[in-house]
Design an enzyme around this catalytic site. Structure first.
Site: not given
Length: 177
Positions: A19-21
């Protein structure tokens, strides 16, 4: 910018997408044995992608973190155990409200040993039936790593009160701790 993949002596690299880093970076920054965490892009078809291009979903890249770690302190398997706790590996191309191939769950292995360890952890977790569905985490060889823009590096540490960080990143960091 394509960053080199040279590993410092005595260290190893893991490249993970969940997902979002920003979420992964914030968690791995607090893990003993982790030397550095860099946010970037991997697994796509174009060179030197920008955040806007990756978010558009046309490059095929995933948001990843490149974790440099000391295997004498923390093993690759332990990094994966954390990885599977801090994201949902059963949702294809999605983490929460973030949807698209750039948010897929993926392990980009750097060695045959990392591939084998990832296969073993996935098989163990699937057999334990911890989730309602099967693990859909992509397992692929590491390709070129492209460092994300500077404002993405250490994002949570620099922006802890930003609404996304409060709603999404902070709970993952708290869960990990």
């Amino acid at each position: 910018m394509n960053a080199t993949s040279e590993t410092p002596a005595g260290k190893a690299i893991a490249t993970l997408a969940g997902g979002c880093f920003w979420c992964l970076e914030a968690v791995y920054d607090g893990l003993k044995g982790v030397v550095s965490v860099e946010s970037g892009y991997m697994g796509g078809s174009s060179a030197n992608p920008t955040y806007e291009q990756v978010c558009g979903g046309d490059t095929g890249h995933a948001e990843v973190v490149r974790v440099t770690f000391d295997p004498a302190v923390v093993s690759f398997k332990e990094l994966l155990e954390v990885f599977f706790v801090i994201h949902d590996p059963t949702t294809l191309n999605r983490q929460g409200n973030d949807a698209g191939t750039q948010y897929r769950s993926a392990i980009f292995y750097h060695t045959p040993q990392q591939k084998a360890a990832a296969e073993a952890v996935i098989a163990q977790l699937d057999a334990a039936k911890l989730w309602n569905g099967p693990i859909v985490t992509e397992l692929a060889p590491a390709t070129s790593f492209y460092m994300a823009e500077g404002y993405h590096q250490e994002y949570f540490a620099r922006n802890p009160y930003q609404p996304y960080c409060q709603a999404v990143v902070a709970p993952k960091v708290a869960k990990f701790r």
